[in-house]
Design an enzyme around this catalytic site. Structure first.
Site, PDB file in Angstrom:
ATOM      1  N   SER A 114       0.829  -1.211   0.000  1.00 22.66           N
ATOM      2  CA  SER A 114       0.000   0.000   0.000  1.00 22.66           C
ATOM      3  C   SER A 114       0.865   1.264   0.000  1.00 22.66           C
ATOM      4  O   SER A 114       1.930   1.309   0.631  1.00 22.66           O
ATOM      5  CB  SER A 114      -0.887  -0.008   1.249  1.00 22.66           C
ATOM      6  N   TYR A 141      -2.166   5.497  -4.492  1.00 25.93           N
ATOM      7  CA  TYR A 141      -3.249   6.466  -4.419  1.00 25.93           C
ATOM      8  C   TYR A 141      -2.722   7.701  -5.125  1.00 25.93           C
ATOM      9  O   TYR A 141      -1.638   8.209  -4.769  1.00 25.93           O
ATOM     10  CB  TYR A 141      -3.557   6.822  -2.967  1.00 25.93           C
ATOM     11  N   THR A 167      -5.513   2.643  -7.214  1.00 26.61           N
ATOM     12  CA  THR A 167      -6.826   2.458  -6.581  1.00 26.61           C
ATOM     13  C   THR A 167      -7.733   3.606  -6.998  1.00 26.61           C
ATOM     14  O   THR A 167      -7.395   4.775  -6.814  1.00 26.61           O
ATOM     15  CB  THR A 167      -6.662   2.389  -5.052  1.00 26.61           C
ATOM     16  N   LYS A 246      -7.556  -0.796  -9.612  1.00 26.19           N
ATOM     17  CA  LYS A 246      -8.223  -1.518  -8.512  1.00 26.19           C
ATOM     18  C   LYS A 246      -9.449  -0.735  -8.053  1.00 26.19           C
ATOM     19  O   LYS A 246      -9.354   0.471  -7.783  1.00 26.19           O
ATOM     20  CB  LYS A 246      -7.255  -1.678  -7.341  1.00 26.19           C
ATOM     21  N   HIS A 270     -13.318  -2.558  -2.164  1.00 25.96           N
ATOM     22  CA  HIS A 270     -12.461  -2.073  -1.083  1.00 25.96           C
ATOM     23  C   HIS A 270     -12.824  -2.778   0.231  1.00 25.96           C
ATOM     24  O   HIS A 270     -12.758  -2.183   1.306  1.00 25.96           O
ATOM     25  CB  HIS A 270     -12.598  -0.552  -0.943  1.00 25.96           C
TER      26      HIS A 270
HETATM   27  C1  LIG Z   1      -7.233  -2.423   7.049  1.00 28.49           C
HETATM   28  C2  LIG Z   1      -7.361  -2.296   5.579  1.00 28.49           C
HETATM   29  C3  LIG Z   1      -6.596  -1.357   4.921  1.00 28.49           C
HETATM   30  C4  LIG Z   1      -6.701  -1.217   3.533  1.00 28.49           C
HETATM   31  N1  LIG Z   1      -5.882  -0.349   2.888  1.00 28.49           N
HETATM   32  C5  LIG Z   1      -5.934  -0.264   1.545  1.00 28.49           C
HETATM   33  C6  LIG Z   1      -5.019   0.561   0.860  1.00 28.49           C
HETATM   34  O1  LIG Z   1      -4.159   1.191   1.439  1.00 28.49           O
HETATM   35  N2  LIG Z   1      -5.131   0.621  -0.483  1.00 28.49           N
HETATM   36  C7  LIG Z   1      -6.075  -0.094  -1.182  1.00 28.49           C
HETATM   37  O2  LIG Z   1      -6.120  -0.005  -2.402  1.00 28.49           O
HETATM   38  N3  LIG Z   1      -6.926  -0.910  -0.539  1.00 28.49           N
HETATM   39  C8  LIG Z   1      -6.882  -1.013   0.791  1.00 28.49           C
HETATM   40  N4  LIG Z   1      -7.720  -1.871   1.436  1.00 28.49           N
HETATM   41  C9  LIG Z   1      -8.661  -2.699   0.669  1.00 28.49           C
HETATM   42  C10 LIG Z   1      -8.040  -4.064   0.336  1.00 28.49           C
HETATM   43  O3  LIG Z   1      -6.968  -3.913  -0.574  1.00 28.49           O
HETATM   44  C11 LIG Z   1      -9.028  -5.059  -0.272  1.00 28.49           C
HETATM   45  O4  LIG Z   1      -9.701  -4.411  -1.309  1.00 28.49           O
HETATM   46  C12 LIG Z   1     -10.022  -5.641   0.720  1.00 28.49           C
HETATM   47  O5  LIG Z   1      -9.588  -5.485   2.022  1.00 28.49           O
HETATM   48  C13 LIG Z   1     -10.213  -7.098   0.480  1.00 28.49           C
HETATM   49  O6  LIG Z   1     -11.230  -7.560   1.281  1.00 28.49           O
HETATM   50  P1  LIG Z   1     -10.991  -8.560   2.546  1.00 28.49           P
HETATM   51  O7  LIG Z   1     -10.318  -7.769   3.596  1.00 28.49           O
HETATM   52  O8  LIG Z   1     -12.381  -8.887   2.907  1.00 28.49           O
HETATM   53  O9  LIG Z   1     -10.190  -9.738   2.059  1.00 28.49           O
HETATM   54  C14 LIG Z   1      -7.632  -2.016   2.824  1.00 28.49           C
HETATM   55  C15 LIG Z   1      -8.400  -2.953   3.510  1.00 28.49           C
HETATM   56  C16 LIG Z   1      -8.270  -3.111   4.865  1.00 28.49           C
HETATM   57  C17 LIG Z   1      -9.091  -4.156   5.557  1.00 28.49           C
END
Ligand SMILES: Cc1cc2nc3c(=O)[nH]c(=O)nc-3n(C[C@H](O)[C@H](O)[C@H](O)COP(=O)(O)O)c2cc1C
Length: 573
Positions: A114, A141, A167, A246, A270
């Site tokens: 990330s 981002y 993203t 994404k 997300h």
């Molecule tokens: C704590 C957390 C932080 C996240 N941070 C980002 C991020 O920095 N960038 C991003 O594109 N997606 C982020 N996501 C989304 C994840 O990449 C992903 O789309 C999603 O968590 C997948 O679902 P799951 O947690 O149910 O497996 C984040 C998700 C969580 C749970």
């Protein structure tokens, strides 16, 4: 935070893992990780969607060997399961992103780091060596400060990340009520390591935001809310890396992303953290797959290979493993998922089922796995078919709309008759004719050969030890080779290396791929060439087109290159 925790008892499901991990985290951090936007309709549906689909197994299929490996945009992985980009992993464990990277590398998975990482992207890259089955991509981002974004992307490219995942579903942060209630913020002992310069310039954001989540306020201050599809072209102007988008849910957005130049799509809401009420990633996947029609790979959050994804991303379970056991905990999560996938594939008999008359359209639902089983020798998969040359000892996939070059086949037939005279005639006693060109070539039907995919096999003498090394250890060596072998200064022909990469197959053979441009005063050709030693032979796969068509052909040539494989030749050949 408290010292890293250990699982109190063995876990058998992700729910159990979550139950054990959450009590070890401070409430606001657990709230952030578990969090969702508004009423959580989407986060719940992401899970429930899986209960609406059923798997139809096929029987009497030999599943003594089940292969979970796959190739995605040039990276060979032992499982089609990658770690989703997730912010601030050091809130779970002091080793944070570094531990996650180590775990991913050790089991042949991949990590998407990330932008909001608490470890610098260069340090994480070092934990994911390029030579192993370990994919490293960087999630971006796009910030209002484009200069900072460009700097980060360039730094990622220099550190060896092989793709950028932009993203697009977060022009603002979703309404995360738990974070607001608990005044969630970045803990004072941590920082967003990739944005350090920006933070120093602007001063560290004050924590303990009185009006809700300090992190949400900070995020909103960073992000460019005016982003449109033009940003793909902008990203391509700052990096040569492939760009994946994404956060796509609508099939029309998938089409727009491809038109804008994206090299891959990540179907994601997300993790239910942005707009509440959107459909689950699983429910839209088949529609997105139909819109994409095999033009670029599709990845998805949560995971379903059988509905059109090439690989899946997992998020929160990784954080629970990290909380409970650091690197070891993440490894346990990934290994368990791989074992479960392998078991499901075996019980499904899914792979053999395709032999029983299911069409190539169905094979396209799990293209990499189907390819790894060589089903494409019979059916085209996503527009590609496999060519095996047992005598020469290699195989490749070629676009099924292209045809074999008949002049090459005719020349090979002549060579064979030269060595093997007609039955009944005495042997001619002639030495074998030396190799005079490719053993196979393919081109678009009805064209004259400027665009082609070909393989040349040259005997180079005993050098089997070379097979375990790259033929061109660095870019300088590769450019020197091009200058010597391809360029012809007297005719004004130059050859310029654009990139060099290697991959290793299961037998330790190193495939070196060069992307280079050959220019003459009248024309320019783009080439993607792969070189590999096997036994006493050097195999050269060359994919060539005019420089104008290079971006159209890039994905096709990538698939051909990724699937090129040599095998030891039978004795005496
Ligand atoms: C704590 C957390 C932080 C996240 N941070 C980002 C991020 O920095 N960038 C991003 O594109 N997606 C982020 N996501 C989304 C994840 O990449 C992903 O789309 C999603 O968590 C997948 O679902 P799951 O947690 O149910 O497996 C984040 C998700 C969580 C749970």
């Amino acid at each position: 935070m408290s010292s890293p925790a250990q699982p109190s008892k063995p876990w058998t499901s992700v729910d159990e893992l979550e139950e054990q991990a959450v009590p070890h985290l401070p409430a606001s951090i657990a709230g952030y990780y578990l969090g969702h936007s508004e009423r959580g309709v989407t986060v719940r549906d992401n899970v429930t969607a899986f209960t609406r689909w059923r798997l139809l197994p096929r029987c009497m299929v030999d599943v003594s060997t089940v292969n979970t490996s796959c190739t995605i945009l040039g990276s060979n992985l032992l499982m089609p399961i990658l770690i989703a980009p997730m912010a601030m992993q050091r809130m779970c464990h002091p080793d944070g992103e570094l531990a996650v990277a180590r775990a991913a590398a050790s089991v042949g998975s991949g990590m998407i780091l990330s932008t909001m990482s608490t470890a610098p992207l260069a340090d994480v890259a070092e934990e994911l060596p390029s030579s192993t089955h370990a994919l490293k991509w960087f999630q971006v981002y796009v910030l209002s400060r484009r200069d900072v974004t460009a700097h980060m992307v360039k730094e990622a490219e220099a550190a060896g990340y092989t793709a950028i995942v932009v993203t697009v579903d977060a022009p603002r942060l979703g309404k995360r009520d738990i974070d607001d209630k608990l005044h969630f913020d970045i803990p004072p002992h941590l920082s967003l390591a990739n944005l350090k310069a920006l933070q120093e310039e602007a001063g560290r954001p004050a924590s303990g935001h009185s009006q809700g989540s300090g992190f949400a306020a900070y995020f909103t201050s960073l992000i460019d809310p005016s982003l449109t599809w033009d940003c793909i072209a902008w990203l391509k102007s700052v990096t040569r890396l492939p760009i994946l988008v994404k956060g796509v849910l609508a099939p029309d957005d998938a089409r727009a992303a491809i038109r804008a130049g994206s090299d891959g799509i990540v179907v994601s809401n997300h993790g239910g953290r942005q707009l509440d009420g959107t459909p689950s990633a699983l429910d839209v996947l088949p529609h997105v797959a139909a819109a994409v029609a095999g033009r670029v790979p599709i990845l998805m959050d949560g995971g379903c290979l059988a509905l059109g994804a090439s690989a899946v991303l997992i998020g929160r379970p990784v954080l629970w493993g990290l909380t409970l056991g650091g690197e070891e905990g993440v490894r346990a999560v990934l290994s368990t998922m791989r074992a479960e996938l392998e078991l499901s594939m075996a019980l499904l008999g899914a792979l053999g089922a395709n032999f029983s008359g299911v069409t190539s359209a169905i094979l396209s639902f799990f293209p990499d796995t189907a390819r790894s089983l060589r089903l494409d020798t019979i059916y085209p998969i996503q527009g590609f078919q496999r060519w095996r040359d047992e005598a020469a000892g290699f195989e490749l996939v070629f676009p099924s709309a292209w045809s074999a070059d008949l002049s090459v086949r005719r020349r090979l037939a002549e060579d064979a008759s030269w060595q093997r005279p007609s039955p009944g005639l005495p042997p001619l006693g002639l030495a074998p004719r030396p190799s005079r060109g490719p053993v196979v070539a393919f081109g678009p039907r009805g064209t004259t050969g400027e665009e082609n995919i070909s393989v040349i096999v040259s005997r180079v003498g005993p050098s089997s030890s070379d097979s375990a090394q790259s033929l061109f250890p660095d870019e300088e060596g590769a450019q020197a080779f091009l200058d010597r072998v391809v360029a012809r200064p007297s005719a004004g022909i130059t050859a310029a290396l654009r990139s060099l990469r290697t991959r290793t197959d299961g037998a330790g053979r190193v495939y070196t791929t060069m992307d280079f441009l050959v220019s003459s005063p009248r024309w320019q050709r783009a080439n993607l060439s792969t070189y590999v030693m096997s036994g006493q032979s050097l195999y050269t796969l060359n994919c060539q087109c005019s420089a104008q068509n290079a971006s159209d052909r890039a994905r096709m040539f990538q698939v051909v290159t990724d699937n090129f494989a040599v095998a030891p030749r039978a004795p005496g050949q």
